[in-house]
Scaffold this motif. Structure first.
Motif, PDB file in Angstrom:
ATOM      1  N   THR A 148      95.070  86.704  26.278  1.00 33.13           N
ATOM      2  CA  THR A 148      95.149  86.537  24.821  1.00 33.13           C
ATOM      3  C   THR A 148      93.774  86.679  24.189  1.00 33.13           C
ATOM      4  N   LEU A 149      93.795  86.900  22.910  1.00 32.81           N
ATOM      5  CA  LEU A 149      92.564  87.032  22.127  1.00 32.81           C
ATOM      6  C   LEU A 149      92.855  86.518  20.726  1.00 32.81           C
ATOM      7  N   SER A 150      91.890  85.847  20.146  1.00 30.56           N
ATOM      8  CA  SER A 150      92.015  85.361  18.775  1.00 30.56           C
ATOM      9  C   SER A 150      90.648  85.461  18.117  1.00 30.56           C
ATOM     10  N   ALA A 151      90.599  86.076  16.946  1.00 30.83           N
ATOM     11  CA  ALA A 151      89.310  86.270  16.291  1.00 30.83           C
ATOM     12  C   ALA A 151      89.481  86.218  14.780  1.00 30.83           C
ATOM     13  N   PRO A 152      88.535  85.597  14.097  1.00 29.47           N
ATOM     14  CA  PRO A 152      88.608  85.576  12.637  1.00 29.47           C
ATOM     15  C   PRO A 152      88.344  86.964  12.072  1.00 29.47           C
ATOM     16  N   ILE A 153      88.954  87.246  10.930  1.00 30.05           N
ATOM     17  CA  ILE A 153      88.735  88.561  10.330  1.00 30.05           C
ATOM     18  C   ILE A 153      88.808  88.458   8.802  1.00 30.05           C
ATOM     19  N   GLY A 154      88.040  89.302   8.149  1.00 26.96           N
ATOM     20  CA  GLY A 154      88.121  89.454   6.709  1.00 26.96           C
ATOM     21  C   GLY A 154      88.189  90.937   6.396  1.00 26.96           C
ATOM     22  N   VAL A 155      89.309  91.351   5.832  1.00 30.87           N
ATOM     23  CA  VAL A 155      89.484  92.766   5.480  1.00 30.87           C
ATOM     24  C   VAL A 155      89.249  92.891   3.976  1.00 30.87           C
ATOM     25  N   TYR A 156      88.146  93.496   3.626  1.00 27.16           N
ATOM     26  CA  TYR A 156      87.782  93.600   2.216  1.00 27.16           C
ATOM     27  C   TYR A 156      88.276  94.915   1.602  1.00 27.16           C
ATOM     28  N   VAL A 157      88.174  95.980   2.352  1.00 32.39           N
ATOM     29  CA  VAL A 157      88.652  97.273   1.854  1.00 32.39           C
ATOM     30  C   VAL A 157      89.499  97.916   2.953  1.00 32.39           C
ATOM     31  N   VAL A 158      88.835  98.541   3.894  1.00 32.22           N
ATOM     32  CA  VAL A 158      89.525  99.126   5.037  1.00 32.22           C
ATOM     33  C   VAL A 158      88.589  99.066   6.228  1.00 32.22           C
ATOM     34  N   MET A 159      89.143  98.897   7.391  1.00 30.73           N
ATOM     35  CA  MET A 159      88.313  98.847   8.598  1.00 30.73           C
ATOM     36  C   MET A 159      89.156  99.157   9.830  1.00 30.73           C
ATOM     37  N   GLU A 160      88.465  99.509  10.910  1.00 30.40           N
ATOM     38  CA  GLU A 160      89.138  99.756  12.184  1.00 30.40           C
ATOM     39  C   GLU A 160      88.407  98.967  13.265  1.00 30.40           C
ATOM     40  N   PRO A 161      88.669  97.666  13.343  1.00 27.96           N
ATOM     41  CA  PRO A 161      87.928  96.831  14.295  1.00 27.96           C
ATOM     42  C   PRO A 161      88.367  97.057  15.734  1.00 27.96           C
ATOM     43  N   ARG A 162      87.430  96.799  16.606  1.00 28.27           N
ATOM     44  CA  ARG A 162      87.645  96.945  18.045  1.00 28.27           C
ATOM     45  C   ARG A 162      87.661  95.555  18.673  1.00 28.27           C
ATOM     46  N   TYR A 163      88.656  95.329  19.514  1.00 31.36           N
ATOM     47  CA  TYR A 163      88.717  94.077  20.265  1.00 31.36           C
ATOM     48  C   TYR A 163      88.943  94.404  21.729  1.00 31.36           C
ATOM     49  N   ALA A 164      88.531  93.472  22.584  1.00 30.04           N
ATOM     50  CA  ALA A 164      88.695  93.674  24.028  1.00 30.04           C
ATOM     51  C   ALA A 164      89.452  92.495  24.625  1.00 30.04           C
ATOM     52  N   LEU A 165      90.583  92.807  25.245  1.00 36.90           N
ATOM     53  CA  LEU A 165      91.378  91.803  25.945  1.00 36.90           C
ATOM     54  C   LEU A 165      91.039  91.886  27.429  1.00 36.90           C
ATOM     55  N   SER A 166      90.805  90.750  28.030  1.00 33.08           N
ATOM     56  CA  SER A 166      90.484  90.761  29.453  1.00 33.08           C
ATOM     57  C   SER A 166      91.719  91.145  30.277  1.00 33.08           C
ATOM     58  N   THR A 167      91.488  92.050  31.224  1.00 40.67           N
ATOM     59  CA  THR A 167      92.556  92.408  32.164  1.00 40.67           C
ATOM     60  C   THR A 167      92.170  92.039  33.593  1.00 40.67           C
ATOM     61  N   ALA A 168      91.127  91.254  33.711  1.00 41.36           N
ATOM     62  CA  ALA A 168      90.658  90.876  35.054  1.00 41.36           C
ATOM     63  C   ALA A 168      91.770  90.155  35.815  1.00 41.36           C
ATOM     64  N   GLY A 169      92.022  90.612  37.011  1.00 45.29           N
ATOM     65  CA  GLY A 169      93.009  89.966  37.862  1.00 45.29           C
ATOM     66  C   GLY A 169      94.454  90.337  37.578  1.00 45.29           C
ATOM     67  N   LEU A 170      94.677  91.172  36.591  1.00 42.82           N
ATOM     68  CA  LEU A 170      96.061  91.553  36.272  1.00 42.82           C
ATOM     69  C   LEU A 170      96.526  92.691  37.179  1.00 42.82           C
ATOM     70  N   ALA A 171      97.766  92.596  37.619  1.00 48.08           N
ATOM     71  CA  ALA A 171      98.328  93.617  38.503  1.00 48.08           C
ATOM     72  C   ALA A 171      98.579  94.899  37.715  1.00 48.08           C
ATOM     73  N   ALA A 172      98.569  95.999  38.448  1.00 48.08           N
ATOM     74  CA  ALA A 172      98.889  97.276  37.816  1.00 48.08           C
ATOM     75  C   ALA A 172     100.334  97.254  37.326  1.00 48.08           C
ATOM     76  N   GLY A 173     100.573  98.032  36.284  1.00 50.59           N
ATOM     77  CA  GLY A 173     101.939  98.105  35.791  1.00 50.59           C
ATOM     78  C   GLY A 173     101.994  98.183  34.278  1.00 50.59           C
ATOM     79  N   ARG A 174     103.221  98.076  33.773  1.00 45.95           N
ATOM     80  CA  ARG A 174     103.419  98.171  32.326  1.00 45.95           C
ATOM     81  C   ARG A 174     103.345  96.788  31.684  1.00 45.95           C
ATOM     82  N   TYR A 175     102.723  96.766  30.526  1.00 46.45           N
ATOM     83  CA  TYR A 175     102.608  95.534  29.737  1.00 46.45           C
ATOM     84  C   TYR A 175     102.880  95.878  28.276  1.00 46.45           C
ATOM     85  N   TRP A 176     103.263  94.858  27.551  1.00 50.94           N
ATOM     86  CA  TRP A 176     103.342  95.000  26.096  1.00 50.94           C
ATOM     87  C   TRP A 176     102.100  94.383  25.471  1.00 50.94           C
TER      88      TRP A 176
END
Lengths: 155, 276
Positions: free
Chosen positions: B216-244
């Motif tokens: 999971t990830l949770s981060a504060p945000i303020g969208v004033y006009v338009v933006m394309e923010p980047r976030y990184a979710l940790s996948t360490a230790g997760l098995a290969a396969g499909r996720y939502w």
């Protein structure tokens, strides 16, 4: 009792907001070049635990912070003498644990850097700064000064 | 160069004095001023053993993202009438002050908006510029002296002025993700709706085929006009396969007074991803 509670709440009310919401940067340690000899450049690494510049940054968890240094190219001394001061590609570092040996992000302090504060309550992190001073062979003796500006934007 | 002069210079430059502590702590980290009150406050605290000389100013700017998705501040020195700037009519009192060591001081912010200001939200950045006590330069000019690097810290926080009814919202599009190292890097396009900045929280979660949330990830945000923010979710230790990948924006902020957060329904999207 009611009066006491009121006094306590006022006291806490005056103290808690700052402690709970504080944001800011404080300079902890100057960037110190130690003994400098004419004609011999002196380099301080950002990983130098004694001589690197250190700035502590407080904020809220997961908050993004943009850091921009404005760095002098020279220090000015007596009779307008100057001494070159330089910063390189790896001279700034960020430690989420405030440890000089644990810099998870490094960057060129001549460019802006956006960092995300750790996912901990009221995080406090450290920024380290290194640099190079290059006295000339005929460098005039005297006092040399310069100003480093650190712009910190809390998003 | 005579040996004596070399020694004197070496002694002189070697005497780098410790830094007088600089910078102050500021609370809150975002200021909201209502048209009915037209004032607000910030509290400054000097945690250093030296007095802090402070200058307070305003500027116009708002967060955007750069080409990598990192937050940066877009500033406009001379905002025209098409930009919702409050920078020209919000002032701090006092604008210059000195705070003694370990002391705090409240600074009042007063707004004097122009007559006929339309309803809406207006933005500014409050810049608290701090200079520490200067170190003395001692000794004769041609012998022993000290090297001094002064530090000025400019702490820049957001300010919003609201007049009349304001509304906000956010349009979420172009959700995409890429596996990089031990992270799933996520981008999306966020465009503000309504007349006020969207202030809330981004939440993301990786859910496996059994429905279990694995990251999971949770981060504060303020969208004033338009933006394309980047976030990184940790996948360490997760098995290969499909996720939502579940991604949502909600108008919840634990770090702000709930009274200033404009509530709107959550905005959500999801994406199926494959981890190698």
């Amino acid at each position: 009792m009611r009066a006491s509670l009121t006094i306590i709440s006022l006291a806490l009310g005056a103290a808690l907001p700052l402690a709970a919401q504080q944001n800011g940067v404080t300079g902890i340690r100057d960037l110190a070049f130690g003994t400098v000899f004419p004609g011999l450049p002196s380099v301080v690494s950002r990983t130098d635990a004694v001589n690197s510049g250190r700035f502590d940054l407080s904020g809220k968890k997961n908050r993004d912070v943009q850091l921009t240094f404005v760095l002098p190219a020279v220090m000015t001394g007596p009779l307008a003498a100057t001494m070159p001061l330089a910063f390189g590609a790896d001279d700034a570092g960020y430690s989420p644990t405030q440890s000089v040996g644990n810099e998870t992000v490094t960057w060129d302090p001549r460019t802006s850097q956006t960092l995300t504060l750790p996912n901990t309550a009221n995080p406090k992190v450290s920024i380290f700064l290194g640099g190079r001073v290059s006295p000339a062979v005929n460098q005039r003796a005297g006092g040399y000064t310069g100003t480093v500006i650190l712009n910190v934007v809390f998003f | 160069m005579p040996r004596l002069r070399v020694v004197l210079l070496a002694v002189a430059l070697g005497g780098a004095a410790p830094l007088a502590g600089q910078g102050v702590l500021v609370a809150p980290h975002a200021v909201y001023i209502d048209h009915a009150r037209r004032s607000g406050t910030v509290t400054l605290y000097n945690p250093n053993p030296e007095p802090a000389e402070i200058t307070i100013s305003t500027a116009f700017g708002y967060p955007v993202t750069d080409s990598l998705g990192h937050f940066v501040l877009r500033t406009v020195d001379q905002p025209d009438s098409t930009l919702p700037s409050a920078a020209g009519w919000v002032q701090a009192f006092p604008r210059r002050l000195t705070i003694a060591p370990l002391e705090r001081q409240t600074v009042r912010l007063l707004a004097t908006p122009p007559a006929g200001l339309p309803d809406g939200e207006y933005w500014a950045r409050l810049i608290i510029s701090t200079r520490g006590g200067k170190l003395p330069i001692t000794g004769a000019a041609d012998t022993a002296v000290r090297v001094q690097l002064n530090l000025v810290v400019n702490t820049n926080i957001g300010l919003a002025y609201r007049k009349g009814p304001v509304a906000t919202g956010v349009a979420l599009s172009l959700l995409r993700a890429r596996h990089v190292g031990d992270s799933l890097v996520v981008w999306s396009r966020l465009q503000r709706q309504g007349s006020a900045a969207y202030v809330g929280t981004v939440r993301a979660a990786l859910v496996d085929s059994t429905g279990s949330v694995r990251s999971t990830l949770s981060a504060p945000i303020g969208v004033y006009v338009v933006m394309e923010p980047r976030y990184a979710l940790s996948t360490a230790g997760l098995a290969a396969g499909r996720y939502w990948l579940r991604y949502e924006l909600v108008t919840e902020r634990e770090d702000l007074d709930p009274a200033v957060v404009l509530r709107v329904p959550p905005v959500r999207d999801s994406l199926q991803v494959r981890l190698p």
